[in-house]
Design an enzyme around this catalytic site. Structure first.
Site, PDB file in Angstrom:
ATOM      1  N   LYS A 103       1.401 -55.105  42.420  1.00  0.00           N
ATOM      2  CA  LYS A 103       2.625 -54.925  41.627  1.00  0.00           C
ATOM      3  C   LYS A 103       3.860 -54.658  42.494  1.00  0.00           C
ATOM      4  CE  LYS A 103       1.312 -54.648  37.004  1.00  0.00           C
ATOM      5  NZ  LYS A 103      -0.112 -54.369  37.028  1.00  0.00           N
ATOM      6  N   SER A 115      -7.116 -57.035  42.676  1.00  0.00           N
ATOM      7  CA  SER A 115      -5.709 -56.770  42.363  1.00  0.00           C
ATOM      8  C   SER A 115      -5.231 -55.341  42.589  1.00  0.00           C
ATOM      9  CB  SER A 115      -5.390 -57.219  40.934  1.00  0.00           C
ATOM     10  OG  SER A 115      -6.294 -56.660  40.016  1.00  0.00           O
TER      11      SER A 115
END
Ligand SMILES: *Cc1c(COP(=O)(O)O)cnc(C)c1O
Length: 334
Positions: free
Chosen positions: A62, A319
């Site tokens: 992110k 991720s």
């Protein structure tokens, strides 16, 4: 292409935007390692390449999207700063990006958010405003605060600069490991998957990109079947980073146009994947961060007697790795 329900100036990002994001992030984001594992290659009869975004700054990909968005603020926007709503990894990504770019940041979080996440967000220098998630609407609160303080709202996935930034993880992987046959990507609101699809379009057009979501939060799979955005409010899953109720106005059309397929996994499959990462690869991965690998394993299972990934070169985006240790240890214990 312009997008319905968005200001007319908003158009879908392209591969060029991902390439521009990679230039902005050079020397700021980590170029994360690509790991291999013989055990899993033998088990699946394939070659797997793990792109370790759990080792990215703030512990998840992110940071890429957040920094790419904030780096494009005008001087006036910079002066008033950034605002977002998030209980998770996007909050920390915005907070660190704002600190690096020397602007104020405000994060709207539910008052019962994990204490560690709130503390990390504050440590990176952001102001945290809490709300009651059962009685208050976070988007309305965010919009009002943004208006009052002149701050720019950067949402967690449905923003062209966020999507382009998230695509740089897949871009790095595809540059380092050419000729991938498959790429598996975790899927919540679809920022990471959309960006990955844009990267693959230009660099590896033959690579089949597959999104993986929790089986209880399979709104994207349902959306593609229905031909319109389907919502699942408050899905119950241990993958807390994939609880976004639906795809966005930008992520939906990109995914619909380019994705090969969307597969789902159970919480139990995620727990087994976490144990595999810890025991075999010696890396800490959060439940949402294990979606892509769990999906690749599920996908590789028997289909008409053939293992679908046999002989293939398979990319897996790991991720994120932000998980409270007491919670993590419960997943690892049997
Ligand atoms: C946010 C997040 C996702 C999902 O990303 P989207 O862009 O919302 O699809 C997956 N894994 C981790 C670790 C995340 O923080």
């Amino acid at each position: 292409m312009t997008v319905p329900n968005m200001p007319p100036s908003v158009s879908l990002p392209t591969h060029d935007d991902v390439a521009a994001a990679a230039r902005r992030l050079a020397g700021v984001a980590h170029h994360t390692p690509v790991m291999r594992c013989n055990t899993i290659d033998e088990r699946l009869g394939a070659k797997l390449f793990f792109k370790c975004e759990n080792l990215q700054r703030t512990g998840a990909f992110k940071f890429r999207g957040a920094y790419n968005a904030l780096a494009q603020f005008s001087d006036a926007q910079r002066e008033h700063g950034v605002l977002t709503f998030s209980a998770g990894n996007h909050a920390q990504a915005i907070a660190l990006s704002a600190r690096l770019l020397d602007m104020p940041a405000l994060v709207v979080m539910p008052e019962d958010a994990a204490a560690s996440k709130m503390a990390a967000t504050r440590e990176y220098g952001a102001q945290v405003v809490t709300y009651n998630r059962y009685t208050e609407d976070r988007e309305a609160i965010s919009r009002q605060l943004a208006r009052e303080r002149g701050m720019t709202l950067i949402p967690p996935f449905d923003h062209p600069h966020v999507i382009a930034g998230q695509g740089t993880a897949a871009l790095e992987l595809l540059q380092e490991v050419p000729d991938l046959d498959y790429l598996f990507v975790s899927l919540g609101g679809g920022g990471l998957l959309s960006g990955s699809l844009l990267a693959a379009q230009a660099l590896a057009p033959r690579c089949k990109v597959i999104g993986v979501e929790p089986e209880t939060a399979n709104d994207a799979q349902q959306s593609l079947r229905a031909g319109h955005i389907v919502r699942i409010p408050n899905p119950h899953t241990i993958a807390d980073g994939a609880q976004a109720p639906s795809l966005g106005e930008l992520t939906y059309p990109i995914i619909r146009e380019h994705v090969e397929d969307i597969v789902t996994v159970s919480d139990q499959q995620l727990i087994e994947a976490l144990r595999f990462f810890a025991a075999r690869m010696k890396v800490v991965v959060e439940p949402t961060g294990a979606l892509a690998f769990a999906g690749a394993q599920a996908f590789s299972g028997e289909d008409d007697g053939a293992k679908l990934l046999h002989g293939e070169r398979v990319g897996v985006i790991v991720s994120g790795g932000n998980v409270d240790l007491p919670r993590y240890s419960r997943f690892l214990a049997d």
